[in-house]
Design a protein around this motif. Structure first.
Motif, mmCIF file in Angstrom:
data_model
loop_
_atom_site.group_PDB
_atom_site.id
_atom_site.type_symbol
_atom_site.label_atom_id
_atom_site.label_comp_id
_atom_site.label_asym_id
_atom_site.label_seq_id
_atom_site.Cartn_x
_atom_site.Cartn_y
_atom_site.Cartn_z
ATOM 1 N N ALA A 94 9.055 -11.587 -0.357
ATOM 2 C CA ALA A 94 9.644 -10.265 -0.312
ATOM 3 C C ALA A 94 10.465 -10.152 0.802
ATOM 4 N N PRO A 95 11.817 -10.629 0.572
ATOM 5 C CA PRO A 95 12.792 -10.300 1.707
ATOM 6 C C PRO A 95 13.027 -8.671 2.007
ATOM 7 N N GLY A 96 12.624 -8.788 3.460
ATOM 8 C CA GLY A 96 12.888 -7.518 4.023
ATOM 9 C C GLY A 96 11.579 -6.921 4.378
ATOM 10 N N THR A 97 10.626 -7.379 3.998
ATOM 11 C CA THR A 97 9.069 -6.927 3.927
ATOM 12 C C THR A 97 8.597 -6.877 5.547
ATOM 13 N N VAL A 98 7.886 -5.999 5.807
ATOM 14 C CA VAL A 98 7.379 -5.922 7.170
ATOM 15 C C VAL A 98 5.956 -6.869 7.337
ATOM 16 N N GLY A 99 5.449 -7.055 6.032
ATOM 17 C CA GLY A 99 4.225 -7.954 6.230
ATOM 18 C C GLY A 99 2.649 -7.298 6.208
ATOM 19 N N ARG A 100 2.170 -7.632 7.083
ATOM 20 C CA ARG A 100 0.716 -7.540 7.236
ATOM 21 C C ARG A 100 0.329 -6.993 8.789
ATOM 22 N N PRO A 101 -0.902 -6.314 8.875
ATOM 23 C CA PRO A 101 -1.166 -5.819 10.087
ATOM 24 C C PRO A 101 -1.779 -7.073 10.752
ATOM 25 N N PRO A 102 -1.319 -7.286 12.078
ATOM 26 C CA PRO A 102 -2.223 -8.043 12.910
ATOM 27 C C PRO A 102 -3.429 -7.879 13.165
ATOM 28 N N LEU A 103 -4.161 -8.548 13.982
ATOM 29 C CA LEU A 103 -5.424 -8.183 14.413
ATOM 30 C C LEU A 103 -5.676 -7.137 15.327
ATOM 31 N N THR A 104 -6.792 -6.210 14.854
ATOM 32 C CA THR A 104 -7.031 -4.933 15.535
ATOM 33 C C THR A 104 -6.047 -3.775 15.151
ATOM 34 N N CYS A 105 -5.045 -4.005 13.950
ATOM 35 C CA CYS A 105 -4.291 -3.287 13.702
ATOM 36 C C CYS A 105 -4.504 -2.727 11.845
ATOM 37 N N ASP A 106 -4.283 -1.782 11.521
ATOM 38 C CA ASP A 106 -4.439 -1.522 10.237
ATOM 39 C C ASP A 106 -3.647 -0.177 9.736
ATOM 40 N N VAL A 107 -3.184 -0.352 8.526
ATOM 41 C CA VAL A 107 -2.261 0.570 7.894
ATOM 42 C C VAL A 107 -2.705 1.312 6.637
ATOM 43 N N ARG A 108 -2.551 2.492 6.758
ATOM 44 C CA ARG A 108 -2.921 3.218 5.412
ATOM 45 C C ARG A 108 -1.685 4.228 5.112
ATOM 46 N N LEU A 109 -1.573 4.482 3.752
ATOM 47 C CA LEU A 109 -0.698 5.322 3.300
ATOM 48 C C LEU A 109 -1.295 6.855 3.034
ATOM 49 N N TYR A 110 -0.632 7.836 3.403
ATOM 50 C CA TYR A 110 -1.016 9.087 2.846
ATOM 51 C C TYR A 110 -0.072 10.137 2.456
ATOM 52 N N ASP A 111 -0.283 10.977 1.244
ATOM 53 C CA ASP A 111 0.648 11.549 0.641
ATOM 54 C C ASP A 111 0.909 12.909 1.411
ATOM 55 N N ASP A 112 1.753 13.862 0.763
ATOM 56 C CA ASP A 112 2.117 14.973 1.830
ATOM 57 C C ASP A 112 1.039 15.968 1.860
ATOM 58 N N ASN A 113 -0.191 15.912 1.065
ATOM 59 C CA ASN A 113 -1.236 16.834 1.185
ATOM 60 C C ASN A 113 -2.344 16.187 1.864
ATOM 61 N N ASP A 114 -1.747 15.064 2.786
ATOM 62 C CA ASP A 114 -2.904 14.332 3.633
ATOM 63 C C ASP A 114 -4.124 13.582 2.970
ATOM 64 N N LYS A 115 -3.886 12.990 1.752
ATOM 65 C CA LYS A 115 -4.498 12.352 0.751
ATOM 66 C C LYS A 115 -4.150 10.900 0.789
ATOM 67 N N ALA A 116 -5.262 10.113 1.109
ATOM 68 C CA ALA A 116 -4.880 8.573 0.966
ATOM 69 C C ALA A 116 -4.347 8.099 -0.432
ATOM 70 N N VAL A 117 -3.289 7.296 -0.066
ATOM 71 C CA VAL A 117 -2.614 6.718 -1.234
ATOM 72 C C VAL A 117 -3.059 5.269 -1.532
ATOM 73 N N THR A 118 -3.757 4.734 -2.485
ATOM 74 C CA THR A 118 -4.147 3.421 -2.476
ATOM 75 C C THR A 118 -3.530 2.582 -3.596
ATOM 76 N N THR A 119 -2.733 3.202 -4.411
ATOM 77 C CA THR A 119 -2.070 2.835 -5.612
ATOM 78 C C THR A 119 -0.835 1.963 -5.179
ATOM 79 N N LYS A 120 -0.614 0.682 -5.542
ATOM 80 C CA LYS A 120 0.365 -0.288 -5.234
ATOM 81 C C LYS A 120 1.577 0.187 -5.669
ATOM 82 N N ASN A 121 2.894 -0.093 -5.160
ATOM 83 C CA ASN A 121 4.199 0.374 -5.426
ATOM 84 C C ASN A 121 4.361 1.858 -5.470
#
Length: 539
Positions: A362-389
């Motif tokens: 995936a050219p341009g991707t920023v990849g995956r979190p390294p050790l001790t890091c994690d990433v989540r997505l949240y919508d404008d209502n502060d609810k977690a977004v788990t759906t791909k794309n």
């Protein structure tokens, strides 16, 4: 801290050992360095460590030549004695306004040995910004390159100041003192240890206004593991750093590199061909740069690139601004599969790293979190977004947490995850794609447009060297899209044809209403686009 995170921290310490950052075969030195890290900032701790284990190893190379780790340690101690004699003592805040060279490195180490707090200043400052940041951060002394003498007019005349670099032919004020003067006048006697680390302040990029101060009291070993987990740092080899060291990426990669007793090669101003020459001359294994720098290296004529042997290069770490898919592909063709795309910020530290295999997928991707890091997505209502794309706001949990800005403000935090200020989505393979800044979104005629998508499309054209898209006020649509284009040398792109090209590849509402041709785009030293300058541009 939950069990999974605890296990990751344990793994992080294991990685520090396997990478050679800590050596359990030399427990005395390991314990001494750990003890020093509770007293000094890493800019001093790690030079002292490498000076003990490899005093004659080359530590730094710049336009003035090379210094060993012993020389870096001894000269920084001499400078510390000189600063102390001038009344700069533990707890004082000093501003360092310097490009990448020995003066910056020695100044940071000297300040660390005194327990002085460092405010790393942006070399792109105008006088009002510089004065305002100095006042906000309570700066009591300044160490600076001679080219910035004019900026110091805005500071009290009696504020102590020392020159970190003197340009040839520079006219210095009467009584000016240089780091070389302090080195010549002082000895290497051991200084009293400060009660605690002085700390250091890294300024944010300031793309939306006056840069904010992000303080760090010390660096956690866990933060080092975040760099080592997914990036190929060598040991006892050579690293070329052309990213500005006053900013988080340059500083972080510099600290990890000296902790591994590498020779750091730097120069005061970036030049594409000179960087290739440094890589070749020093047989460097790692290059740290920002995407705009890599772009200029890739765009050099093939016959120029062919003059330099970069076969020793095992990694190019990129950070500071977005890596376009087009540049990712071109750079891989030129240098091979050695690109590592680091995503993070001054506040969240490291969020993710894309390795060459990720970028091939995936050219341009920023990849995956390294050790001790994690990433989540949240919508404008502060609810977690788990759906791909699905695009949403990016939040990061890091082992190197941000302590809040020096002005008392803080980033939004949800469930222990801090806002990065960007929006993005995860691919089906779990790779993070950054779609743009949260505040860069343009609402035109009721439709949401993230300019990065349009910019990436424009950069695919052979006749466009650089491109930016901003929203400008429009009576009918609220905002309309305006594209700024830097033509490829020897090409003359056509405005109508560019609009047709976008229309054929993206939705109609993403087509710029106008195209403005420029010789260059306004960017800060870390390569970030200064969009507000373009929004205010008079057409």
């Amino acid at each position: 801290m939950n069990l999974a995170h605890t296990l990751e921290v344990v793994k992080a310490y294991g990685l520090l050992q396997s990478s050679g950052f800590i050596d359990l075969k030399n427990p005395g030195e390991t314990l001494r360095t750990l003890k020093d890290s509770k007293t000094y900032i890493p800019q001093a701790t790690l030079i002292m460590h490498s000076a003990r284990i490899a005093p004659d190893a080359p530590g730094l190379a710049d336009e003035r030549g090379e210094l060993t780790y012993r020389e870096l340690d001894e000269q920084s101690t001499k400078i510390a004695h000189g600063l102390r004699s001038a009344g700069i003592t533990e707890g004082t805040v000093i501003g360092i306004l310097a490009r990448d060279h020995r003066g910056l490195i020695l100044s940071m180490a000297a300040a660390g040995k005194l327990g002085v707090k460092i405010a790393l200043m942006n070399t792109g400052f105008a006088k009002p910004q510089f004065a305002e940041v100095c006042e906000r951060e309570k700066v009591k002394a300044v160490l600076h390159d001679s080219e910035f003498l004019g900026l110091l007019d805005a500071l009290p005349a009696d504020m102590p100041r020392f020159l970190t670099w003197v340009d040839e032919g520079a006219e210095l004020p009467e009584g000016a003192r240089t780091l070389d003067d302090l080195i010549a006048a002082n000895g290497t006697e051991t200084l009293p240890a400060p009660a605690k680390p002085g700390g250091f302040i890294i300024l944010t990029s300031g793309t939306t206004g006056l840069p904010k101060g992000a303080p760090r009291e010390k660096a956690s070993p866990v933060a080092t593991a975040q760099f080592l987990d997914r990036m190929p740092f060598p040991k006892r080899s050579t690293v070329v750093i052309v990213s500005p060291i006053f900013h988080s990426t340059g500083l972080g990669t510099y600290l990890v590199s000296i902790g591994l007793t590498n020779k750091i090669v730097m120069r005061r101003r970036f030049d594409a061909e000179a960087t290739l020459k440094m890589l070749s001359d020093h047989k460097a294994e790692l290059l740290v740069a920002v995407p705009t720098m890599l772009h200029r290296m890739v765009e050099l004529p093939a016959e120029v690139r062919a003059k330099y042997d970069t076969s020793a290069l095992k990694g190019i770490i990129l950070a500071g601004s977005a890596l376009s898919p087009e540049l990712c592909v071109k750079a891989t063709e030129v240098f091979g599969p050695v690109l590592y795309n680091l995503y993070g910020s001054t506040e969240v530290a490291i969020a993710t790293v894309a390795q060459p295999a990720d970028l091939a997928k995936a050219p341009g991707t920023v990849g995956r979190p390294p050790l001790t890091c994690d990433v989540r997505l949240y919508d404008d209502n502060d609810k977690a977004v788990t759906t791909k794309n699905v695009t949403a706001r990016i939040f990061v949990r890091s082992g190197a947490p941000f302590e809040g800005y020096t002005d008392g403000r803080h980033k939004q935090i949800i469930d222990g995850y801090m806002s990065s200020g960007d929006v993005g989505h995860f691919t089906e393979d779990g790779l993070l794609m950054v779609d743009g800044r949260d505040d860069d979104m343009i609402v035109s005629g009721g439709e949401n447009v993230f300019p990065q998508e349009v910019e990436n499309l424009l950069l695919e054209r052979d006749d466009i060297f650089d491109a930016a898209v901003v929203g400008v006020d429009d009576a009918e649509f609220g905002k309309r899209l305006r594209a700024f284009v830097v033509p490829e040398p020897g090409h003359t792109p056509d405005e109508a044809e560019i609009k047709t090209y976008v229309k054929e590849n993206l939705a109609r509402y993403k087509v710029p209403r106008e195209v403005v041709f420029l010789d260059d785009l306004p960017r800060n030293p870390t390569g970030k686009l200064l969009r507000r300058v373009l929004v205010e541009y008079e057409v």
